[in-house]
Design an enzyme around this catalytic site. Structure first.
Site, PDB file in Angstrom:
ATOM      1  N   ASP A   9      46.975  41.620  34.286  1.00 46.18           N
ATOM      2  CA  ASP A   9      46.118  42.769  34.521  1.00 46.18           C
ATOM      3  C   ASP A   9      45.220  42.955  33.322  1.00 46.18           C
ATOM      4  OD1 ASP A   9      44.993  45.308  34.869  1.00 46.18           O
ATOM      5  OD2 ASP A   9      46.744  45.976  36.019  1.00 46.18           O
ATOM      6  N   ILE A  13      47.583  48.222  30.032  1.00 45.54           N
ATOM      7  CA  ILE A  13      48.363  49.365  30.488  1.00 45.54           C
ATOM      8  C   ILE A  13      47.417  50.478  30.885  1.00 45.54           C
ATOM      9  CG2 ILE A  13      49.939  51.158  29.717  1.00 45.54           C
ATOM     10  CD1 ILE A  13      51.475  49.086  28.263  1.00 45.54           C
ATOM     11  N   HIS A  14      47.273  50.709  32.205  1.00 50.39           N
ATOM     12  CA  HIS A  14      46.374  51.771  32.655  1.00 50.39           C
ATOM     13  C   HIS A  14      47.103  52.638  33.672  1.00 50.39           C
ATOM     14  CE1 HIS A  14      45.384  49.462  36.400  1.00 50.39           C
ATOM     15  NE2 HIS A  14      45.731  48.471  35.618  1.00 50.39           N
ATOM     16  N   GLY A  15      46.343  53.504  34.338  1.00 51.53           N
ATOM     17  CA  GLY A  15      46.952  54.506  35.205  1.00 51.53           C
ATOM     18  C   GLY A  15      47.972  53.993  36.194  1.00 51.53           C
ATOM     19  N   VAL A  17      49.592  51.221  36.246  1.00 48.53           N
ATOM     20  CA  VAL A  17      50.758  50.608  35.618  1.00 48.53           C
ATOM     21  C   VAL A  17      51.770  51.673  35.192  1.00 48.53           C
ATOM     22  CG1 VAL A  17      51.578  49.203  33.695  1.00 48.53           C
ATOM     23  CG2 VAL A  17      49.488  48.569  34.888  1.00 48.53           C
TER      24      VAL A  17
END
Lengths: 158, 272, 267
Positions: A9, A13-15, A17
């Site tokens: 990805d 680390i985003h929303g 995840v």
């Protein structure tokens, strides 16, 4: 235990995840293995801010990851691994890290890339690396959010 | 940087504010699966970038760069885009690669904290209060929510300016505090959600238990005696497990509950 | 009057999605949309009851990262319009709103995906105009995006405005009482979906205590939600100040790490 899922990805680390995958994989640790991000304090700070309560977080480079896994540092809990490129996963497996499953979430569009499905565009190297992962016997699937249907690699990449 | 504008280009506070509002309007309204919010970024920044890049070719190069994939929580994007404008102001088109690396590197991490706060916790707390009051026909909660949104609207415009003047210093300055804040908000959220279960999930058993001469209304004499809101609590646990098992889609679960309610209504098990 | 109301409702449907994806002031959250729709239709209390039901169903539904979700705002809007056109009884209105709103809201997922697919063309056309040096044209092209998204909600609303109440009136004559009652019952059960979905994202295991405290105070003592929210805020405030006083403000100083929590650094 150890790694329960490796996700490719490019937003790291985003929303989605932190709100969906972390819960779905019952992860006790979110791990980013990326040689660039691990050196960028601002990126690290921002990612740490989104750490869900009750999980650990590691943002490390490939060599550190291999060393730590070899030392058995993460053996006792579930790790959700996020990387930017399939190549990183190949390096990790070469270093003896056990990866049970790979899912492809987001790979950006750019020069020399073909869009294979929504959120995923790949170049030749990425295709080769994904196939190499599959050849090692690791299941590789496309899976954007847990609620979506999971599709095997062959669906989009022959 | 101070508030006095550098002489090299005339980007004023007003340009920055207008860029912020232009981006905020368009944010996800040109969202597509290829470059996501990129068109909105171009729409938002093209006026201010025109002031920076006087030469057409530079301008095109800069905007083509912003046509690359971009996606983050729109509130956080203001901070990032403000900082990007500052980078282009400082180094002109030479900053292209740096701007791109900066945007792609930061957009995910900022979305991690942004989405949790803006799209999960804030609507949870406000939605619980407003939804509960709504069930009593009372719009107060909704009005408070609307007013808060207006406050946040101006706060977001400010964020763009903060990004422009001091980059991401805000993020580094906040450090772990924002994470603790999120956890604190989760604590408040969970308290409210726990309270919602008995307050808004209603199940009334109509059946009566017959034993010779005695009739016992099951709801008031048996279930409520064990624990108030026993059935709503049980239903919550069942649905929680169902969603967690991933066997059924959310839509299926909704129709399942509607079906269950219809069956229970037909047989007189549950009443309004 | 009825025509003006209908036009305003469709206009609100068009605006709702643009605001949710942009300014985030009126949003598409059912409570706020329901309040505005109630003002348009001249019955705020009934509209709020319907909106409250959908708002609680929508808890934990977050359209983040480009995923498509059921459009509960749309469900609320068409639900309120059709219900208030056909009945003045609150329980009835709830049942009708649910019967009309849920399917239409689910349809919202497909329309949202369609809008995002169509917007690829908008992006390409705008970039083409840019490279041809037609900067003003590029800016005009962008406006097609919001037009597409506005229509994804305005069109289903328009259809419900034109046909919804007529169809519902026809059905009401043939549908037995147990069926409308059943829908009302479903309306009182469905908030559970939003709550359960939300709990998937929340640190339930770590803070089960808070969930139980909230439940007990509400179930046994019947304290209104706002009071419990303030109590929750008190817990949150205490936690925040404790955590902050115990840690140096400097970021990433490896504060209080245990082997399972906190960050690690590449030495």
């Amino acid at each position: 235990m150890g790694i329960v899922l490796a996700r490719i990805d490019q937003r790291l680390i985003h929303g989605i995840v932190v709100t969906q995958w972390a819960g779905h994989t019952r992860a006790k640790r979110l791990m980013v293995v990326d040689d660039v991000a691990s050196k960028d304090e601002v990126q690290k700070t921002a990612m740490r801010m989104s750490k869900p309560a009750g999980t650990g977080m590691s943002i490390i480079d490939t060599d550190t990851a291999i060393t730590n896994f070899r030392a058995g540092k993460y053996d006792d809990h579930n790790v959700l691994l996020v990387v930017r490129e399939p190549e990183t996963l190949l390096k990790l497996t070469a270093g003896g890290v056990h990866i049970p499953k790979v899912n492809v979430g987001i790979i950006f569009d750019g020069e020399g890339k073909t869009t294979v499905k929504k959120m995923v565009s790949v170049n030749e190297k990425e295709v080769a690396d994904l196939k190499a992962l599959k050849e090692k016997g690791i299941p590789v699937t496309f899976h954007f959010v847990p609620g979506d249907a999971e599709e095997p690699l062959e669906t989009y990449i022959k | 940087m101070s508030n006095t504008e550098p002489a090299t280009n005339q980007v004023t506070k007003r340009d920055i504010r207008s860029a912020a509002i232009r981006y905020m309007f368009m944010a996800c309204n040109t969202f597509n699966y290829e470059n996501q919010q990129a068109p909105a970024v171009v729409f938002g920044l093209n006026k201010v970038l025109r002031k920076i890049h006087k030469n057409d070719e530079d301008y095109k190069a800069s905007l083509n760069n912003h046509f690359n994939y971009f996606n983050t929580t729109t509130w956080m994007a203001n901070l990032l885009l403000g900082a990007s404008v500052a980078m282009e102001q400082k180094d002109g088109i030479k900053s292209k690669e740096a701007v791109q690396a900066f945007k792609t590197g930061m957009m995910g991490p900022l979305a991690g904290v942004g989405d949790t706060l803006v799209w999960v916790l804030y609507p949870t707390i406000m939605g619980s209060i407003a939804g509960y009051m709504g069930l009593q026909g009372n719009p107060t909660g909704a009005i408070i929510w609307l007013l808060l949104n207006i406050v946040f609207f101006f706060f977001r415009i400010k964020l763009f300016d903060v990004g422009h003047t001091s980059g991401l210093k805000l993020i580094t300055a906040l450090g772990d505090r924002l994470n603790v804040f999120t956890e604190a908000a989760s604590i408040m959220g969970l308290t409210v959600v726990g309270a919602l279960i008995p307050a808004v999930v209603k199940m009334n058993v109509q059946l009566k238990y017959q034993a010779g001469e005695v009739t016992l209304p099951i709801q008031t004499e048996i279930l409520d005696k064990i624990m108030p809101a026993l059935l709503p609590a049980a239903l919550t646990i069942v649905v929680y497990k169902l969603i967690g098992s991933k066997k059924l889609s959310l839509t299926s679960i909704i129709f399942l509950i509607i079906g269950l309610a219809l069956v229970c209504s037909y047989f007189g098990i549950l009443g309004v | 009057m009825e025509i003006i109301q209908a036009i305003l409702i469709v206009a609100l449907a068009f605006w709702m999605v643009l605001d949710q994806q942009g300014f985030v002031i009126t949003t598409w959250f059912p409570s706020i949309i329901g309040m505005i729709a109630g003002l348009i239709m001249g019955d705020v209390p009934t509209a709020m009851v319907i909106a409250g039901t959908f708002q609680l169903m929508a808890l934990g539904v977050a359209n983040i990262g480009g995923s498509s979700v059921p459009n509960y705002g749309l469900a609320t809007l068409v639900g309120i319009y059709v219900a208030l056109r056909t009945t003045s009884d609150i329980e009835h209105a709830k049942a009708i709103a649910l019967a009309v709103g849920v399917p239409v809201g689910m349809l919202g997922i497909q329309l949202d995906v369609l809008g995002k697919i169509l917007n690829s063309y908008v992006s390409h056309a705008a970039q083409k105009a840019l490279n041809e040096g037609k900067f003003a044209k590029m800016n005009r092209i962008f406006w097609i995006g919001p037009l597409i998204f506005g229509l994804t909600t305005a069109i289903p609303t328009l259809l419900c405005v034109i046909f919804g109440d007529k169809i519902v009136r026809l059905l009401l004559d043939v549908v037995p009482k147990w069926f409308t009652d059943g829908l009302s019952i479903a309306g009182s059960m469905l908030p559970v979906v939003g709550i359960a979905l939300l709990l998937q994202y929340m640190p339930v295991k770590k803070y089960l205590t808070m969930l139980l405290i909230g439940f007990v105070i509400s179930a046994y003592l019947g304290l209104p939600i706002l009071g419990i929210a303030i109590l929750g805020f008190a817990f949150a405030y205490y936690f925040f100040t404790q955590k902050m006083s115990g840690t140096p403000a400097a970021a990433g100083a490896g504060t209080g790490n245990t082997s399972v929590e906190g960050d690690e650094f590449d030495e």
